[in-house]
Design an enzyme around this catalytic site. Structure first.
Site, PDB file in Angstrom:
ATOM      1  CE  LYS A 123     -14.029 -11.890  -0.052  1.00 17.31           C
ATOM      2  NZ  LYS A 123     -13.081 -11.694   1.058  1.00 17.31           N
ATOM      3  CE  LYS A 147      -5.121 -12.399  -1.989  1.00 15.72           C
ATOM      4  NZ  LYS A 147      -6.103 -11.465  -1.598  1.00 15.72           N
ATOM      5  CE  LYS A 182      -4.350  -1.540   0.499  1.00 15.65           C
ATOM      6  NZ  LYS A 182      -4.898  -2.547   1.325  1.00 15.65           N
TER       7      LYS A 182
END
Ligand code: ADP
Ligand code: TRP
Length: 353
Positions: free
Chosen positions: A207, A204, A116
């Site tokens: 969601k 990956k 991040k």
């Protein structure tokens, strides 16, 4: 049912519908372990989901739907203790206690935090200040509290969570070193833990990455998603002679590798190797690969969709077992928090008679 005294714990965040990464990385193992008679704790990590919140989201709706999907997949709330993280608020106290002995440098090495952080780094350098939250930096501390509070022996998670489990082990060791042997460390995650790629070919399926194939996707949606996977690149020559996905997939274009991995997971070995042969011979076969894979996915999803809509698999059923199971896990959790408070020298038997 056989009983096994080892304790299993794992969590999934209620951030959307369950996908094939969640299934093969986590839920499949949850079901196997339940069948083997372990004492299983499976929870919905709603506190953790708050780290990715953009605006108010209906975590409760997602929680109910995810749990109905669990039940449809074969998880049984009478055999496994299925609960909601926020129904065990003493986890937050344990997080606070662990936070006092966890240094920031250790947390800054967490991959989720580092990823991040690196996304925020522009070519001109980092933005002024650090806009990431205290909760995100502390994500592994909360996860350590989830694991250690139930004295877990094993933590079945996908490969992406391996480091978080290692950090939990570190936190337990640091605590025990300073305050005495109070906490039980879980085993590290197996090296062969699975990672399912996203339909966009990224590393990956997730969601938040918007690249998922979901367990509740119907036939039309499955076909649409699979047809949309980019396969314009011609097959690349394969160096390896093995058909093993671990050897072969890294040599394929990433989105093609995603299709082959799913085929490997869902179809019989002969079907998978037949398509590997076509790839080696560079036949024109991507259309056929996609329709074949879509058929396997649809057949896999069919009983799950039916189970999700089964008359007894209702919101009320889920709410009832959430309440009952929170009551079952609470004494175990309070016992751990109490032992940590005692070991650290604070409080006086608040949770124990
Ligand atoms: P998501 O990343 O989709 O938000 P979670 O972070 O809640 O899902 O992950 C829940 C469980 O599913 C974890 O055990 C995680 O390791 C596993 N998991 C998620 N995505 C994948 C994937 N692509 N491959 C393997 N396991 C995965
Ligand atoms: N962090 C995990 C994920 O994103 C979810 C999770 C929270 C978890 N606490 C846990 C998994 C404890 C295993 C054990 O997938």
């Amino acid at each position: 049912m056989a009983t096994n005294h080892e304790v299993i714990l794992s969590g999934v965040r209620p951030t959307g519908r369950l996908h094939f990464g969640n299934y093969f990385g986590a839920i499949k193992h949850f079901i196997d372990l339940q069948k083997q008679g372990y004492r299983c704790y499976y929870f919905i990590a709603d506190y953790h989901a708050l780290t990715t919140i953009s605006e108010r989201e209906d975590f409760f709706r997602h929680t109910l739907d995810m749990l109905r999907t669990y039940v449809a997949c074969g998880l049984d709330p009478r055999k496994s203790i299925i609960y909601r993280q926020s129904d065990l608020p003493c986890t937050a106290e344990l997080t606070l206690l662990f936070g006092m002995i966890t240094n920031i440098g250790f947390l800054e090495r967490g991959t989720t935090y580092k990823d991040k952080m690196s996304k925020l780094t522009s070519p001109e350098g980092q933005p002024e200040g650090n806009p990431l939250s205290y909760g995100l930096l502390g994500y592994p501390v909360l996860m350590a509290a989830d694991i250690l509070i139930v004295k877990a022996d094993k933590v079945p998670v996908g490969d992406d969570q391996r480091q978080h489990v290692e950090m939990a082990i570190d936190i337990a060791e640091r605590f025990n070193h300073r305050f005495g042997e109070v906490l039980k460390s879980p085993a590290p995650v197996a090296r062969d833990a699975i990672r399912v790629r996203g339909l966009d070919g990224s590393d990956k399926m997730g969601k938040s990455e918007n690249n998922t194939l979901d367990l509740l996707d119907d036939e039309k949606t499955v076909l649409k998603k699979i047809k949309g996977v980019p396969t314009t690149t011609d097959p690349l020559p394969l160096e390896t002679e093995s058909d093993d996905p671990e050897a072969i997939l890294p040599e394929m274009p990433p989105s093609v590798a995603a299709l082959y991995h799913l085929l490997y997971l869902l179809a019989p070995w002969e079907v998978y190797t037949d398509f590997v042969g076509k790839y080696r011979r560079k036949e024109r076969f991507y259309g056929q690969l996609k329709t074949t894979l879509a058929e396997y996915v649809t057949a896999f999803n069919k009983p799950i969709i039916e189970g999700f809509h089964a008359p007894d698999n209702t919101d009320e059923f889920v709410m009832d077992f959430l309440r009952d199971n929170a009551a079952k896990v609470t004494p175990v959790a309070l016992d751990t928090v109490e032992s940590c408070r005692e070991a650290m020298g604070i409080g006086h038997s608040l949770y124990r008679a």
